[in-house]
Design a protein around this motif. Structure first.
Motif, PDB file in Angstrom:
ATOM      1  N   ASN A 126     -22.555  65.929  85.430  1.00 46.43           N
ATOM      2  CA  ASN A 126     -22.740  66.574  86.731  1.00 46.43           C
ATOM      3  C   ASN A 126     -23.056  68.063  86.640  1.00 46.43           C
ATOM      4  O   ASN A 126     -23.351  68.688  87.649  1.00 46.43           O
ATOM      5  N   THR A 127     -23.029  68.631  85.434  1.00 50.99           N
ATOM      6  CA  THR A 127     -23.435  70.034  85.273  1.00 50.99           C
ATOM      7  C   THR A 127     -24.841  70.155  84.693  1.00 50.99           C
ATOM      8  O   THR A 127     -25.355  71.260  84.563  1.00 50.99           O
ATOM      9  N   GLU A 184     -29.053  69.614  84.452  1.00 47.82           N
ATOM     10  CA  GLU A 184     -30.149  69.805  85.402  1.00 47.82           C
ATOM     11  C   GLU A 184     -30.387  68.534  86.228  1.00 47.82           C
ATOM     12  O   GLU A 184     -30.538  68.591  87.449  1.00 47.82           O
ATOM     13  N   GLN A 204     -27.285  67.856  88.576  1.00 48.05           N
ATOM     14  CA  GLN A 204     -27.304  68.783  89.713  1.00 48.05           C
ATOM     15  C   GLN A 204     -28.389  68.406  90.727  1.00 48.05           C
ATOM     16  O   GLN A 204     -28.164  68.442  91.934  1.00 48.05           O
ATOM     17  N   LEU A 213     -27.239  65.359  92.705  1.00 42.61           N
ATOM     18  CA  LEU A 213     -26.152  65.729  93.619  1.00 42.61           C
ATOM     19  C   LEU A 213     -26.683  66.497  94.824  1.00 42.61           C
ATOM     20  O   LEU A 213     -26.221  66.296  95.951  1.00 42.61           O
ATOM     21  N   GLU A 214     -27.665  67.372  94.584  1.00 43.55           N
ATOM     22  CA  GLU A 214     -28.228  68.175  95.666  1.00 43.55           C
ATOM     23  C   GLU A 214     -29.110  67.353  96.592  1.00 43.55           C
ATOM     24  O   GLU A 214     -29.085  67.532  97.812  1.00 43.55           O
ATOM     25  N   LYS A 257     -16.930  65.846  83.892  1.00 48.24           N
ATOM     26  CA  LYS A 257     -18.387  65.999  83.949  1.00 48.24           C
ATOM     27  C   LYS A 257     -19.122  64.667  84.053  1.00 48.24           C
ATOM     28  O   LYS A 257     -20.312  64.629  84.346  1.00 48.24           O
TER      29      LYS A 257
END
Length: 167
Positions: A56-57, A59, A62, A65-66, A117
């Motif tokens: 989840n950290t 590219e 993220q 998730l966005e 993560k």
């Protein structure tokens, strides 16, 4: 060697079976400005589902998730290639994480299945362009020679566009 009969009769199932046997595909992100990245597909052929462990950290993590969204996934083998368009979303089902867990996956997550993560992504295939050939070197040589002698095109396999929603 691609099974051309299976390619003709059930290209959707053949695609999932081929994905199950590969270590890596190139997976896009919903952010079209970013490059595709290598990911290991976790394939449930019986249920027509494709999952990926992610971070989840990262590219990719993220970006999903966005804004989950449509992405492309590419598979390239010697005699079989596919470009699959589908929807990439997060998937929080612990049973799925358990189902595909392995020592290889564990190497990426020091805290195991509860690693903060760790995230699971679900790729919902929509459609694909698939190319398959026999991979037979004698057929390849024959078709190239024939094409050069006749000014024709070599017949090295076939291409299909397939819908995968109802695979």
């Amino acid at each position: 060697m691609a099974d051309l009969k299976k390619f003709e009769n059930n290209p959707q199932k053949q695609l999932l079976e081929n994905l199950k046997d590969v270590r890596c595909v190139m997976l896009g992100t919903p952010n079209q400005d970013k490059h595709m990245q290598p990911m290991s597909p976790q394939v449930d052929v019986e249920n027509n589902e494709i999952y990926f462990y992610s971070d989840n950290t990262s590219e990719l993590g993220q970006a999903v998730l966005e804004k989950p969204g449509f992405v492309h996934m590419c598979l390239v083998e010697k005699d079989y290639q596919a470009c699959v368009k589908g929807y990439l979303i997060t998937h929080k089902d612990r049973d799925t994480i358990e189902k595909f867990w392995s020592p290889v996956v564990a190497a990426w997550y020091p805290d195991g299945k509860s690693d903060s993560k760790l995230m699971m992504l679900r790729f919902v295939p929509h459609d694909a362009a698939i190319w398959a050939s026999t991979g037979n070197p004698l057929k390849f040589a024959y078709e190239i020679a024939k094409a050069n002698l006749t000014d024709g095109m070599p017949d090295l396999g076939d291409m299909k566009n397939v819908e995968l929603d109802a695979a």
